[in-house]
Write a protein that holds these residues in place. Sequence first.
Motif, PDB file in Angstrom:
ATOM      1  N   LEU A  34      -2.742  -3.591  -5.782  1.00  0.00           N
ATOM      2  CA  LEU A  34      -2.891  -3.222  -4.379  1.00  0.00           C
ATOM      3  C   LEU A  34      -3.917  -4.114  -3.695  1.00  0.00           C
ATOM      4  O   LEU A  34      -3.646  -4.692  -2.643  1.00  0.00           O
ATOM      5  CB  LEU A  34      -3.315  -1.748  -4.268  1.00  0.00           C
ATOM      6  CG  LEU A  34      -3.728  -1.297  -2.876  1.00  0.00           C
ATOM      7  CD1 LEU A  34      -2.552  -1.369  -1.921  1.00  0.00           C
ATOM      8  CD2 LEU A  34      -4.289   0.116  -2.909  1.00  0.00           C
ATOM      9  N   TYR A  72       0.828  -1.190   0.000  1.00  0.00           N
ATOM     10  CA  TYR A  72       0.000   0.000   0.000  1.00  0.00           C
ATOM     11  C   TYR A  72       0.872   1.253   0.000  1.00  0.00           C
ATOM     12  O   TYR A  72       0.592   2.235  -0.680  1.00  0.00           O
ATOM     13  CB  TYR A  72      -0.923  -0.024   1.225  1.00  0.00           C
ATOM     14  CG  TYR A  72      -2.112   0.882   1.133  1.00  0.00           C
ATOM     15  CD1 TYR A  72      -2.193   1.848   0.144  1.00  0.00           C
ATOM     16  CD2 TYR A  72      -3.167   0.783   2.027  1.00  0.00           C
ATOM     17  CE1 TYR A  72      -3.284   2.678   0.049  1.00  0.00           C
ATOM     18  CE2 TYR A  72      -4.262   1.603   1.945  1.00  0.00           C
ATOM     19  CZ  TYR A  72      -4.310   2.553   0.959  1.00  0.00           C
ATOM     20  OH  TYR A  72      -5.393   3.383   0.866  1.00  0.00           O
ATOM     21  N   PHE A  99       2.247   1.827  -3.389  1.00  0.00           N
ATOM     22  CA  PHE A  99       1.139   2.333  -4.215  1.00  0.00           C
ATOM     23  C   PHE A  99       0.953   3.838  -3.980  1.00  0.00           C
ATOM     24  O   PHE A  99       0.852   4.622  -4.927  1.00  0.00           O
ATOM     25  CB  PHE A  99      -0.122   1.555  -3.836  1.00  0.00           C
ATOM     26  CG  PHE A  99      -1.411   2.093  -4.394  1.00  0.00           C
ATOM     27  CD1 PHE A  99      -1.814   1.761  -5.674  1.00  0.00           C
ATOM     28  CD2 PHE A  99      -2.231   2.911  -3.633  1.00  0.00           C
ATOM     29  CE1 PHE A  99      -3.010   2.237  -6.186  1.00  0.00           C
ATOM     30  CE2 PHE A  99      -3.423   3.391  -4.133  1.00  0.00           C
ATOM     31  CZ  PHE A  99      -3.812   3.052  -5.407  1.00  0.00           C
ATOM     32  N   ARG A 141       3.354  10.764  -9.129  1.00  0.00           N
ATOM     33  CA  ARG A 141       2.657  11.111 -10.369  1.00  0.00           C
ATOM     34  C   ARG A 141       1.954  12.457 -10.243  1.00  0.00           C
ATOM     35  O   ARG A 141       1.982  13.268 -11.164  1.00  0.00           O
ATOM     36  CB  ARG A 141       1.669  10.009 -10.726  1.00  0.00           C
ATOM     37  CG  ARG A 141       1.431   9.936 -12.192  1.00  0.00           C
ATOM     38  CD  ARG A 141       0.748   8.678 -12.664  1.00  0.00           C
ATOM     39  NE  ARG A 141      -0.316   8.234 -11.807  1.00  0.00           N
ATOM     40  CZ  ARG A 141      -0.337   7.036 -11.222  1.00  0.00           C
ATOM     41  NH1 ARG A 141       0.630   6.185 -11.419  1.00  0.00           N
ATOM     42  NH2 ARG A 141      -1.343   6.682 -10.454  1.00  0.00           N
ATOM     43  N   ASN A 142       1.319  12.678  -9.102  1.00  0.00           N
ATOM     44  CA  ASN A 142       0.672  13.990  -8.857  1.00  0.00           C
ATOM     45  C   ASN A 142       1.715  14.909  -8.245  1.00  0.00           C
ATOM     46  O   ASN A 142       1.710  15.133  -7.053  1.00  0.00           O
ATOM     47  CB  ASN A 142      -0.474  13.866  -7.856  1.00  0.00           C
ATOM     48  CG  ASN A 142      -1.595  13.036  -8.415  1.00  0.00           C
ATOM     49  OD1 ASN A 142      -1.639  12.768  -9.606  1.00  0.00           O
ATOM     50  ND2 ASN A 142      -2.494  12.630  -7.556  1.00  0.00           N
ATOM     51  N   ARG A 166       1.614   7.051  -6.563  1.00  0.00           N
ATOM     52  CA  ARG A 166       0.554   8.030  -6.852  1.00  0.00           C
ATOM     53  C   ARG A 166       1.045   9.454  -6.595  1.00  0.00           C
ATOM     54  O   ARG A 166       0.793  10.355  -7.372  1.00  0.00           O
ATOM     55  CB  ARG A 166      -0.646   7.789  -5.927  1.00  0.00           C
ATOM     56  CG  ARG A 166      -1.677   6.883  -6.470  1.00  0.00           C
ATOM     57  CD  ARG A 166      -2.634   6.558  -5.371  1.00  0.00           C
ATOM     58  NE  ARG A 166      -3.573   7.630  -5.087  1.00  0.00           N
ATOM     59  CZ  ARG A 166      -4.177   7.789  -3.914  1.00  0.00           C
ATOM     60  NH1 ARG A 166      -3.890   6.994  -2.914  1.00  0.00           N
ATOM     61  NH2 ARG A 166      -5.046   8.753  -3.753  1.00  0.00           N
ATOM     62  N   GLU A 177      -2.394  -0.771 -11.066  1.00  0.00           N
ATOM     63  CA  GLU A 177      -1.925  -0.452  -9.704  1.00  0.00           C
ATOM     64  C   GLU A 177      -2.981  -0.812  -8.672  1.00  0.00           C
ATOM     65  O   GLU A 177      -2.697  -1.412  -7.636  1.00  0.00           O
ATOM     66  CB  GLU A 177      -1.653   1.048  -9.573  1.00  0.00           C
ATOM     67  CG  GLU A 177      -0.429   1.550 -10.292  1.00  0.00           C
ATOM     68  CD  GLU A 177      -0.293   3.063 -10.202  1.00  0.00           C
ATOM     69  OE1 GLU A 177       0.774   3.572 -10.536  1.00  0.00           O
ATOM     70  OE2 GLU A 177      -1.267   3.749  -9.799  1.00  0.00           O
TER      71      GLU A 177
END
Lengths: 244, 319
Positions: free
Chosen positions: B119, A5, A8, A15-16, A12, B115
Amino acid sequence: MNRNYLIFDIRRTLRNRRVLIFSILMPLVLFAIFGMTLPKDASEGGISAIAYVMVSMAMFGSMSAAMSSGGVIAAERDGGWNRTLRLTPLKPQAYVVNKVILSLLLAIPPLLVVFAFGMMFGHVHLSIGQWMTVALVSWLGALPFAAIGLVIGYIAKPDSVQPITGLSTMLIAAFGGLWLPVDQMPSVMKHIAQLTPAYWTGLTSRSALTQGGIDTQALLVVLGWTVVLGFIGLRRFRADTARA
Amino acid sequence: MGRDERSRGCRAPSDKLLGMTTTTAVSLRGVTKKYASVQAVAGVDLTIRAGEVVALLGPNGAGKSTTIEMLLGLVKPDNGTVQVYGGSPTDAIAQGQVGVMLQSGGIIEDAKVGELLNLVAGLHRDPMPVQEALERAGIADLTGRTMKALSGGQKQRVRFAMAIIPQPDLIVLDEPTTGMDVESRRDFWASMHEETARGRTVLFATHYLEEADSYADRVVLMRNGKVVADGTAAQIKASVSGRTIRATIPGADLAALASLPGVRNVETRGEVVLLQCADSDNTLRHLLENTTAHDIEVTSADLEDAVLAISAAQEETLA
């Protein structure tokens, strides 16, 4: 904690890039304006004025990065993602621990970039040991703000979370003496500053640059803030998970 | 806690092979839930055996979603007990025995499909390979796409993949085809059919009668927080006897038609008359002999008629 997690979430965030860029650029610009323009031999409280501003701005950057996790949490709550997670074996506590770790990871780049900038262009000369100590102490100073991110994430709605985070970041930084040294303000401001966690994190980090070593009293106040804010964050989290 | 400890012995597919269908997947006993002054669920008893495909049918506000939320442990019932595979819903979920497809939300919009599924797979104890879930859901070509760039139907397929990834014994779907066009709905149910063919137990809530009719072994009809009918689609249809005669009768004497023996109801749409009759043969004979009726059609009740009739009867009891 759940490693999958965390990876992940990191992907993210990378990317942002908005949060990352803002949390690095903002303190860098402020450092250039308020720090680099200072005379090289000026000093403040026993350390060079440039180093003083450098540490303050690095703290400001790491603080705003750490608090940004609130926006992520609020958006995920709103989108029903938390419901999805409740339908998996993931323990709810693991989610909170992950977001705190994410906050602490986000707090690293602003510190490193501002310190590197100070070292290369700001003529801040410290021993390797001092650099390491100030970096570590400043990083720990992000802890209470990671907790604030948690509190905001569980209180705010997604459309209000950005202004709330932005405003509280600026207020805490300004009144906590990260933008302008409190000693240069009227004494009433010093009393107000002491009510913010930023004052104490700034004090702890700067003390790493003085001969006297880490200000343990300030460090204890920082840890106290972390415990209190962490407790509030956990209570909000519990209330949120208990609700259907 | 090794994953080996997990007992897979009572999985539905093996039950089917052994010819046993006695395992109880879901058991609700006297379950109620009140929100403020609204009695969302007013005493539901429901047992779902392993391997059954059950449609939970009913209008908005019938209590379907609340029932499902209690079954999943998202909402605590005021009264009654909920058991999933003999334990609490939370335990069943922790064991990866339940896969859930929510109606909307429940995803992260700025994540990529691959993704997100990686997850979710990582959160479960015994997931299927992500690639397999992508293929079964028919979204293998969308792996690199960001969620917010997907259409409503594509997002539903991602939710479906998320539901099957834990290799659950029970799949719960809350109005899975809402917002899909006809073709996506057909594709979706084709994918779903592969899952039920594997012997998984399925509970799905739906508005669409034809979905309940075509895909469910058993239809549970809810209304005002209660189960008002429970059986196969055929059984529910049969509970409404009689047929409907549809005929064009210029200048029909409606009062006379209504007074015919066995005629329950008369409706008109222009010159077209709809007669609901207990004994359609007799009514038909009368129409042919005594009226100018033409273009006559006789139909038996479909599931929709049955649902309407049951609902109307329910309304009367309440009134």
